[in-house]
Scaffold this motif. Structure first.
Motif, PDB file in Angstrom:
ATOM      1  N   VAL A   1       0.885  -1.174   0.000  1.00 59.76           N
ATOM      2  CA  VAL A   1       0.000   0.000   0.000  1.00 59.76           C
ATOM      3  C   VAL A   1       0.916   1.215   0.000  1.00 59.76           C
ATOM      4  N   ASP A   2       0.637   2.163  -0.893  1.00 60.38           N
ATOM      5  CA  ASP A   2       1.623   3.221  -1.111  1.00 60.38           C
ATOM      6  C   ASP A   2       0.981   4.606  -1.215  1.00 60.38           C
ATOM      7  N   GLY A   3       0.116   4.915  -0.245  1.00 54.56           N
ATOM      8  CA  GLY A   3      -0.497   6.233  -0.221  1.00 54.56           C
ATOM      9  C   GLY A   3      -1.975   6.186  -0.560  1.00 54.56           C
ATOM     10  N   VAL A   4      -2.790   5.765   0.397  1.00 51.66           N
ATOM     11  CA  VAL A   4      -4.236   5.628   0.183  1.00 51.66           C
ATOM     12  C   VAL A   4      -4.976   6.635   1.055  1.00 51.66           C
ATOM     13  N   ASP A   5      -5.944   7.316   0.463  1.00 53.14           N
ATOM     14  CA  ASP A   5      -6.754   8.299   1.172  1.00 53.14           C
ATOM     15  C   ASP A   5      -8.231   8.047   0.876  1.00 53.14           C
TER      16      ASP A   5
END
Length: 356
Positions: free
Chosen positions: A33-37
């Motif tokens: 996971v590399d930057g979830v908003d």
């Protein structure tokens, strides 16, 4: 939009890759996971879809604190879950429960159904005194459509659909506000899938639940979700209301997923635009620069390799109102009708699997 009870920002999970036996040295990382908003409103269902390996289940595990984030925040009613411990963390975990993918391996075969559903009461005894627990377990069995007299049976004595109902009953035991459902129907037959989805739909109204619903079956996600987020290689690449995503997709990856949904009408199947992606999904240990989808995208240009696209309303749609004006992480986003809206299988009865 209703009050947001869950807010996720900059969520990252990297698993280190090491070399050596005595002196281990990190040589890289798997960027699961590399930057979830995203945000989840009270009473809302947020569907998360994508290919296998895109990071959906890792996000689910971090939401219930089974995995610790490498970076980012998960805020439940304003409190950062990652900074909580002891009694405060137990209180939050009571209100965020999970339904797992495999309804058999997630249930202890040595425990009876009564012990499985009642186990949360051992951790949170304030919810149900010992003398009331058997009755509460029987009530939960009845709520999910099982005979309360089955309380002394073991998991192997039930069908797959019944086992998943047991998992849902366990998730409901503590009266949570949020349920994270990680592909809860993927291991079930189509007819049983419909029963479980309808059950979850009914329970949402009855218990005022909010769902994070993770799946790769696009038709099921549309049936149950208010909003949908499409994940690719550790990030959400497009998000919007269900009609915006399914009928007015602007990201090439979403359009490719939708083009793979089986269409029951032979004539419509002949007319639709089938999008075949070239190449394989890049390794999460070596993610492409710029747009991570560019190595498989037919629209890719030099800008895509140099600049990371932001998840926002594309520039060409910012000054217009309409369903195409939703967040999409693409430099060259455009609306393309892959399957006409009236011919899309939207009732959840199909088996619309995207690639992977």
């Amino acid at each position: 939009m209703a009050e947001a009870i869950l807010q996720v920002s900059g969520l990252v999970k990297h698993y280190p890759l090491t070399q050596g036996i005595l002196f281990k040295k990190q040589v890289g990382a798997v960027k699961a996971v590399d930057g979830v908003d995203f945000e989840l409103a009270r009473g809302e269902t947020l569907g998360i879809v994508g290919e296998s390996g895109c990071g959906k289940s890792t996000v689910a595990k971090m939401l219930v604190n089974l995995e610790k984030p490498t970076a980012g925040e998960i805020r439940y009613k304003g409190d950062d879950i990652g900074k909580l411990s002891g009694k405060a963390l137990r209180s939050v975990r009571r209100n965020i429960q999970m339904v797992f993918q495999d309804p058999y391996t997630s249930l202890n075969p040595r425990m009876t159904v009564g012990d499985i559903i009642g186990e949360p009461y051992e951790i949170h005894p304030e919810v149900a005194p010992k003398g009331d627990r058997r009755q509460k377990v029987q009530e939960l069995l009845d709520v999910v459509g099982l005979n309360p007299e089955y309380i002394n049976r073991y998991p192997h004595q039930f069908s797959g659909g019944q086992r998943q109902r047991i998992g849902i009953a366990r998730g409901l035991a503590l009266r949570p506000e949020i349920i994270v459902a990680d592909e809860p129907v993927s291991a079930l037959d189509v007819s049983v899938q419909a029963q479980v989805i309808n059950l979850m739909d009914r329970l949402q109204s009855e218990f005022e639940l909010s769902y994070i619903f993770i799946a790769h079956d696009l038709s099921i996600v549309r049936h149950i979700s208010d909003r949908v987020g499409v994940m690719y290689l550790g990030r959400i690449v497009e998000t919007g209301k269900d009609a915006e995503i399914y009928d007015h997709a602007t990201h090439p990856y979403t359009q490719a997923l939708l083009s793979a949904v089986p269409v029951p009408d032979p004539e419509a199947r002949e007319r639709r635009e089938r999008i075949i992606l070239a190449g394989d999904v890049p390794s999460p240990t070596n993610i492409p620069s710029g747009c991570r989808f560019r190595t498989r995208c037919w629209k890719a240009q030099e800008r895509c390799a140099l600049e990371v696209p932001l998840l926002a309303v594309p520039a060409e749609f910012r000054d217009v109102s309409g369903p195409a004006a939703h967040d999409s992480a693409c430099h060259f986003a455009e609306e393309t009708v892959v399957v006409p809206a009236e011919e899309t299988d939207a009732d959840g009865n199909g088996n619309g699997n995207g690639p992977g």
